[in-house]
Design an enzyme around this catalytic site. Structure first.
Site, PDB file in Angstrom:
ATOM      1  N   ASP A  27     132.382   4.109 -52.173  1.00 41.17           N
ATOM      2  CA  ASP A  27     133.305   4.979 -51.421  1.00 41.17           C
ATOM      3  C   ASP A  27     133.705   6.201 -52.251  1.00 41.17           C
ATOM      4  O   ASP A  27     134.201   7.192 -51.708  1.00 41.17           O
ATOM      5  CB  ASP A  27     134.547   4.227 -50.909  1.00 41.17           C
TER       6      ASP A  27
ATOM      7  N   GLU B  85     132.267   2.601 -57.374  1.00 42.08           N
ATOM      8  CA  GLU B  85     132.067   1.998 -56.045  1.00 42.08           C
ATOM      9  C   GLU B  85     131.673   3.096 -55.056  1.00 42.08           C
ATOM     10  O   GLU B  85     132.099   4.253 -55.164  1.00 42.08           O
ATOM     11  CB  GLU B  85     133.339   1.260 -55.585  1.00 42.08           C
TER      12      GLU B  85
ATOM     13  N   ASP C 238     141.350   3.958 -57.495  1.00 47.35           N
ATOM     14  CA  ASP C 238     141.879   3.056 -56.459  1.00 47.35           C
ATOM     15  C   ASP C 238     143.372   2.748 -56.630  1.00 47.35           C
ATOM     16  O   ASP C 238     144.070   2.513 -55.636  1.00 47.35           O
ATOM     17  CB  ASP C 238     141.121   1.725 -56.492  1.00 47.35           C
TER      18      ASP C 238
ATOM     19  N   HIS D  47     134.741  -2.932 -45.790  1.00 51.46           N
ATOM     20  CA  HIS D  47     134.205  -4.218 -46.271  1.00 51.46           C
ATOM     21  C   HIS D  47     135.126  -5.404 -45.962  1.00 51.46           C
ATOM     22  O   HIS D  47     135.516  -6.179 -46.834  1.00 51.46           O
ATOM     23  CB  HIS D  47     133.727  -4.172 -47.722  1.00 51.46           C
TER      24      HIS D  47
ATOM     25  N   TYR E  43     147.106  -2.289 -49.402  1.00 50.83           N
ATOM     26  CA  TYR E  43     146.038  -1.993 -50.362  1.00 50.83           C
ATOM     27  C   TYR E  43     146.162  -2.903 -51.584  1.00 50.83           C
ATOM     28  O   TYR E  43     145.188  -3.510 -52.043  1.00 50.83           O
ATOM     29  CB  TYR E  43     146.107  -0.514 -50.781  1.00 50.83           C
TER      30      TYR E  43
ATOM     31  N   HIS F 132     139.691  -0.915 -60.094  1.00 59.23           N
ATOM     32  CA  HIS F 132     139.381  -2.095 -59.331  1.00 59.23           C
ATOM     33  C   HIS F 132     138.101  -2.806 -59.793  1.00 59.23           C
ATOM     34  O   HIS F 132     137.862  -3.968 -59.434  1.00 59.23           O
ATOM     35  CB  HIS F 132     139.288  -1.638 -57.866  1.00 59.23           C
TER      36      HIS F 132
ATOM     37  N   HIS G 174     135.279   5.821 -61.047  1.00 65.06           N
ATOM     38  CA  HIS G 174     134.957   4.501 -60.479  1.00 65.06           C
ATOM     39  C   HIS G 174     133.655   4.634 -59.697  1.00 65.06           C
ATOM     40  O   HIS G 174     133.492   5.586 -58.925  1.00 65.06           O
ATOM     41  CB  HIS G 174     136.127   4.092 -59.573  1.00 65.06           C
TER      42      HIS G 174
ATOM     43  N   HIS H 126     142.471   7.352 -52.568  1.00 65.82           N
ATOM     44  CA  HIS H 126     142.677   7.056 -51.140  1.00 65.82           C
ATOM     45  C   HIS H 126     144.116   7.421 -50.773  1.00 65.82           C
ATOM     46  O   HIS H 126     145.055   7.068 -51.504  1.00 65.82           O
ATOM     47  CB  HIS H 126     142.499   5.567 -50.840  1.00 65.82           C
TER      48      HIS H 126
END
Ligand code: FEO
Length: 401
Positions: free
Chosen positions: A82, A80, A164, A24, A192, A145, A78, A225
């Site tokens: 991903d 999101e 995250d 993104h 990050y 996040h 989370h 990640h």
């Protein structure tokens, strides 16, 4: 124990995305990973899932260990995509007894997937769920996040699953921080932070204090990640303390966009003035540097010197876009100055100063405008501007907020 068994009975079942280069709008030149973890206990639990493009990777890893239908709980730290993009498919196969998430997580999952009938189990900070031999406890981490974000702590193994936070966009076959060059990991961790968490620095500071107060026996920090922290936990925590406190180094960035190279000539002269003071400086042409890489350098630089020619009574487009991006990330505790060439109207320096004032940068000079092509004297003036910036960087004792 195989290399994906991160502790006895706890397996990494995520996916490595070697190919992604744009996340993104964030340049991911080293790819990334979407980490998910399977805890084999009386209640078998999947902590997080992966991006939809990699759902088969995750299911394949799970099937090598167990029949996915045997999974009892799924934890969503989370929502999101991903980390949840493969959730709907996983729910179909697994049909878990509980889908564990925060209250905001439930709202977010319903807004994303529109399933009101999923077996949501809402948890808040301090709640615990027993898996049999192990206990999971939860810590809400709003805005780190997203509003739904939370950490899950596996008490007996000392593993903090942080979604995250503490992550890095880094594709590797290795799973731990001590198996990969630490400089490479820290560069990606800084990038990050600078692009994802920077604007939430006050919340990061509060969370770090809260975690310290909870006195958790943390043996691993497992983000969603990149690699898992087990040997350098102190280093990443100290870096988060420093970044969230807006600590800076005595370093300057000259960030510019040029039209017919007049502003570029000014940028070089300003940089040479800064350098002559003994202050390291990076000369950053916006046309050849990605905004997400520039933000990594902004994170720790003390001075930002911005240059743009004037175009159509405004800023050049890469500079306007970069300012919009940087403004949202809320850098603080920095010195600023501006310069730029113009043909007849010459608004760019004023606009750069206004943008930096709005971001609460400490503007130490009114800046320099040059009509069309700089003369030798104009460039000498730019060198002097650089010297004033260099002196301000050296005189200033970087403070923390
Ligand atoms: Fe990696 Fe906010 O998702």
């Amino acid at each position: 124990m195989n290399m994906h068994e991160i502790a006895q009975g706890i397996h990494w079942v995520g996916a490595v995305d070697w190919d992604v280069r744009d996340f993104h709008g964030y340049s991911t030149l080293e790819g990334t990973s979407y980490n998910a973890f399977l805890i084999i206990d009386e209640k078998i639990t999947l902590v997080d899932t992966v991006k939809h493009t990699h759902q088969h990777d995750m299911m394949h890893r799970i099937r090598r260990l167990i029949d996915p239908a045997k999974i009892d709980y799924i934890v969503v730290n989370h929502a999101e995509f991903d980390h949840s993009g493969s959730l709907a498919a996983a729910m179909e196969i697994i049909k878990p007894e509980k889908l564990i998430c925060s209250a905001m997580g439930k709202k977010s999952l319903m807004d994303h997937f529109h399933h009101t009938d999923w077996p949501y189990e809402v948890v808040k900070t301090g709640d615990e769920i027993s898996l049999g031999e192990r206990t999971l406890s939860f810590i809400e981490t709003r805005m780190l996040h997203w509003p739904d974000s939370m950490f899950t702590f596996c008490k007996e193994d000392g593993i903090l699953f942080t979604s995250d936070a503490f992550g890095q966009h880094l594709a590797t076959s290795e799973r731990f921080d001590d198996q990969v060059d630490l400089g490479r990991v820290m560069t990606q961790a800084a990038k990050y932070y600078a692009n994802i968490l920077y604007l939430y620095s006050p919340l990061v500071k509060k969370l770090l204090a809260q975690i310290q107060q909870m006195d958790l026996d943390i043996k691993m920090v497992a983000p969603d990640h990149g690699v898992i922290w087990r040997s350098h936990i102190d280093k990443i925590i100290a870096s988060y303390e420093s970044w969230s406190s807006h600590e800076s180094e005595q370093r300057a960035l000259v960030i510019y966009e040029t039209m017919w190279r007049s502003t570029e000539a000014m940028a070089k002269a300003v940089a040479s003035g800064i350098e002559s003071c003994g202050v390291p400086v990076d000369l950053i042409n916006l046309k050849v540097n990605h905004h997400s890489d520039i933000m990594t350098r902004v994170l720790t630089a003390r001075a930002l010197v911005l240059g743009s020619s004037t175009l159509n009574n405004g800023l050049l487009p890469y500079m306007a876009g970069f300012l919009s991006y940087m403004r949202g990330l809320k850098p603080q505790n920095k010195i600023g100055a501006a310069f730029g060439s113009y043909g007849w109207s010459g608004e760019s320096v004023k606009m750069l100063n206004e943008a930096m004032s709005e971001m609460k940068l400490d503007i130490i000079d009114e800046g320099i405008r040059v009509k069309f092509v700089p003369t030798h004297d104009d460039l000498a003036g730019c060198v002097e501007l650089g010297k004033r910036i260099g002196a301000a960087v050296l005189a200033d004792n970087p403070t923390t907020s």
